[in-house]
Design a protein around this motif. Structure first.
Motif, PDB file in Angstrom:
ATOM      1  N   THR A  95       0.840  -1.181   0.000  1.00 48.45           N
ATOM      2  CA  THR A  95       0.000   0.000   0.000  1.00 48.45           C
ATOM      3  C   THR A  95       0.880   1.237   0.000  1.00 48.45           C
ATOM      4  OG1 THR A  95      -1.940   1.005   1.059  1.00 48.45           O
ATOM      5  CG2 THR A  95      -0.241   0.104   2.525  1.00 48.45           C
ATOM      6  N   ALA A  99      -3.450  -2.668  -1.754  1.00 52.10           N
ATOM      7  CA  ALA A  99      -4.440  -1.749  -1.189  1.00 52.10           C
ATOM      8  C   ALA A  99      -4.157  -0.390  -1.809  1.00 52.10           C
ATOM      9  CB  ALA A  99      -4.332  -1.701   0.330  1.00 52.10           C
ATOM     10  N   LEU A 102     -10.328   1.478   3.538  1.00 50.99           N
ATOM     11  CA  LEU A 102      -9.328   0.690   2.805  1.00 50.99           C
ATOM     12  C   LEU A 102      -8.433  -0.100   3.746  1.00 50.99           C
ATOM     13  CD1 LEU A 102      -8.057  -0.035   0.059  1.00 50.99           C
ATOM     14  CD2 LEU A 102      -6.535   1.935   0.369  1.00 50.99           C
ATOM     15  N   ALA A 118      -8.324  -4.183   3.914  1.00 44.58           N
ATOM     16  CA  ALA A 118      -7.064  -4.870   3.604  1.00 44.58           C
ATOM     17  C   ALA A 118      -6.616  -5.725   4.772  1.00 44.58           C
ATOM     18  CB  ALA A 118      -5.987  -3.851   3.246  1.00 44.58           C
TER      19      ALA A 118
END
Length: 311
Positions: A103, A154, A239, A243
């Protein structure tokens, strides 16, 4: 499908930093980042430690890799790319790491390769570009595809060029609603690299892949989900939570069976039926030697929830 009105991958996306604790650094290599696309907006104000630009932590058996150079939309320099590759290799070899999340922080997931980063180079000679791509961008994408643990992207914001391919190479892709995906190569007069022409046709078919690559238009998260590039779109504030839930669920699964499944699926489009069936049978033979396979069968017979150890 695409938004032809978007000129450049610079529209802000909601910040969604997603990482627990930071930890060790990896050794950089000496190959320059491959020639894919978005340089940084401005030079670094001061040189920062590599492990603060690519942060790493392991939490509940999940290896978190966080790109943390938001002022450059997380464009990757050669040493940052090498750290990501090293962290993926470490996750493969570490029995305590059973899933991976990639991410980023700020308004971008990854704006591609930072072409201004890398060791000094002399005059270019024939073969340099191919070698740079082979040792750079292609190694990065290969590291994701070859990682023996499930890898989740992500995507918090704009993913452009190599940054988009980094997300598409992951096993599962979560995207925040403001995220966008942009094949910017044609805008620069370049051929897609970093595995783009390999990944996209396998994910969405050749015609949709060509549309994205020929025009270089921004693809919204919602449209990316609709055509199959993204598994799920969530509000930006959800998010990290999503995740984490997905990764921790994978981290409690039969790790070796998931690794073998990943290998079978990734290879399936490059082999004929006979080879695919033979690989499947061989994978099952190997998997039946694992502790988790015996636990899975025993838990079924005993009508209880299995407890997998990743071995």
């Amino acid at each position: 499908m695409t938004d032809s009105r978007t000129p450049e991958p610079r529209t802000p996306a909601s910040p969604t930093p997603v990482s627990p604790r930071t930890s060790d650094a990896a050794s950089p290599a000496s190959t320059e980042s491959a020639g894919a696309t978005e340089p940084a907006d401005s030079p670094e104000p001061a040189e920062k430690p590599l492990d603060s630009l690519i942060r790493h932590s392991t939490d509940n058996a999940v290896s978190w890799i966080t790109l943390d150079r938001p002022e450059a939309m997380n464009a990757l320099t050669w040493d940052q790319r090498e750290r990501v590759i090293a962290l993926l290799a470490e996750a493969s070899a570490d029995p305590e790491a059973r899933a991976v999340v990639i991410t980023a922080t700020g308004r971008g997931f990854c704006a591609g390769a930072d072409l201004r980063g890398g060791p000094p180079s002399g005059a270019r000679v024939a073969g340099d570009v191919a070698r740079t791509i082979r040792l750079g961008a292609q190694r990065l994408i290969g590291a994701v595809l070859d990682c023996e643990k499930p890898v989740i992207a992500a995507v918090n914001g704009t993913a452009a060029g190599i940054g988009a391919h980094l997300a598409f190479a992951c096993d599962l892709v979560l995207a925040a609603e403001p995220a966008r995906f942009i094949e910017v190569f044609a805008r620069r007069g370049l051929v897609p690299d970093g595995g783009g022409a390999y990944l996209l046709p396998r994910l969405i078919g050749p015609q949709r892949a060509k549309e994205l690559m020929f025009f270089g238009d921004a693809l919204s998260a919602v449209d990316a989900e609709r055509i199959g590039l993204v598994n799920r779109v969530v509000p930006a504030e959800e998010l990290e939570k999503t995740a984490r839930v997905w990764a921790e669920r994978l981290a409690t699964g039969p790790t070796r069976a998931l690794a073998l499944t990943k290998q079978l699926v990734n290879a399936s489009l490059d082999t004929d039926r006979a080879a695919a069936f033979a690989a499947e049978a061989a994978a099952q033979e190997i998997n039946m030697t694992t502790t988790d396979a015996h636990e899975g069968v025993a838990s079924f017979v005993e009508r209880r929830t299995p407890h997998y150890e990743g071995r």
